[in-house]
Write a protein that holds these residues in place. Structure first.
Motif, PDB file in Angstrom:
ATOM      1  N   THR A  91      -0.793   6.240   5.646  1.00 56.89           N
ATOM      2  CA  THR A  91      -1.276   5.677   4.664  1.00 56.89           C
ATOM      3  C   THR A  91      -2.532   4.825   5.012  1.00 56.89           C
ATOM      4  OG1 THR A  91       0.221   3.771   4.731  1.00 56.89           O
ATOM      5  CG2 THR A  91       0.625   5.525   2.973  1.00 56.89           C
ATOM      6  N   SER A  92      -3.202   5.037   3.839  1.00 55.23           N
ATOM      7  CA  SER A  92      -4.535   3.918   4.284  1.00 55.23           C
ATOM      8  C   SER A  92      -5.074   3.681   2.687  1.00 55.23           C
ATOM      9  CB  SER A  92      -5.528   4.693   5.156  1.00 55.23           C
ATOM     10  OG  SER A  92      -6.160   5.786   4.530  1.00 55.23           O
ATOM     11  N   LYS A  97      -4.525   3.672  -2.441  1.00 50.58           N
ATOM     12  CA  LYS A  97      -3.731   4.093  -1.264  1.00 50.58           C
ATOM     13  C   LYS A  97      -3.747   5.465  -1.190  1.00 50.58           C
ATOM     14  CE  LYS A  97      -2.238   0.172   0.181  1.00 50.58           C
ATOM     15  NZ  LYS A  97      -2.714  -0.290   1.198  1.00 50.58           N
ATOM     16  N   LEU A  99      -2.259   8.866   1.172  1.00 48.49           N
ATOM     17  CA  LEU A  99      -1.264   9.228   2.117  1.00 48.49           C
ATOM     18  C   LEU A  99      -2.104  10.624   2.719  1.00 48.49           C
ATOM     19  CD1 LEU A  99       1.582   9.211   3.158  1.00 48.49           C
ATOM     20  CD2 LEU A  99       2.108  10.811   1.338  1.00 48.49           C
ATOM     21  N   GLU A 127       3.178   3.150   0.163  1.00 47.94           N
ATOM     22  CA  GLU A 127       3.172   2.404   1.239  1.00 47.94           C
ATOM     23  C   GLU A 127       4.298   1.387   1.492  1.00 47.94           C
ATOM     24  OE1 GLU A 127       1.553   2.007  -1.588  1.00 47.94           O
ATOM     25  OE2 GLU A 127       0.718  -0.035  -2.067  1.00 47.94           O
ATOM     26  N   MET A 130       7.317   4.174   3.460  1.00 47.17           N
ATOM     27  CA  MET A 130       6.929   4.830   4.585  1.00 47.17           C
ATOM     28  C   MET A 130       8.160   4.895   5.815  1.00 47.17           C
ATOM     29  SD  MET A 130       4.039   6.312   4.186  1.00 47.17           S
ATOM     30  CE  MET A 130       3.187   6.625   5.637  1.00 47.17           C
TER      31      MET A 130
END
Ligand SMILES: [Zn+2]
Length: 179
Positions: A91-92, A97, A99, A127, A130
């Motif tokens: 995730t970033s 967000k 994925l 997030e 995870m």
């Protein structure tokens, strides 16, 4: 424009029809499947131009039901990835967000989903779950590995590559294979 609630309802319907035996849904959320590379600079564009749909994790698979069409929308199961084929989840993004799902070698391309935002329960946001998803993926890899051992194959626990049982190291990533 599209209606998120409708996409979730239609998506869940289709996914539920594809579940087998002990399969249950662990996580689902509305999101956008990107069609371009996602970076902090392109994420807004990627979200605007991508395909809306419902992403779901079950205890065995990842599903994405995609919505297409403008006036008369249609829904189809666009992605089904068995969890033992998943190499990485990342995730970033700070505001939006995203994925990234990377599958093991030879199983297709990585795909990126973004703009998750329907889940109101904070603990169930992508997030935040995870670790739980990683654990379920590892369980599936182990289960497949046990099945493969009977076929004379050792599945690499790092990259998912299938190796001959006689190999000491993974032919793909070089990791020591656990027997
Ligand atoms: Zn490997």
């Amino acid at each position: 424009m599209y209606n998120r609630e409708e996409i979730i309802d239609e998506g869940l319907n289709i996914i539920e029809n594809n579940l087998v035996n002990d399969e249950t849904i662990v996580f689902y959320d509305f999101c956008i499947k990107a069609r371009i590379k996602v970076t902090p600079v392109t994420e807004a564009l990627a979200a605007a131009q991508g395909n809306p749909g419902l992403l779901a994790f079950t205890n065995h698979n990842i599903f994405f039901v995609q919505r297409s069409g403008i006036i008369k929308p249609t829904y189809e199961l666009a992605i089904k990835i068995p969890l033992e084929k998943v190499a990485h989840l990342d995730t970033s993004g700070l505001v939006m967000k995203s994925l990234k799902i990377t599958v093991s070698s030879g199983e297709g391309e990585a795909c990126i989903f973004l703009n998750f935002k329907s889940v109101k329960d904070k603990d169930k946001k992508i997030e935040n779950i995870m670790a739980e998803l990683e654990e379920i993926i590892q369980k599936n890899i182990k289960a497949e590995s046990v099945g493969s051992q009977e076929l004379g194959i050792t599945v690499c626990e790092y990259c998912g590559e299938k190796n001959a049982k006689t190999n000491e190291k993974c032919v793909k990533c070089g990791a020591i294979l656990k027997k």
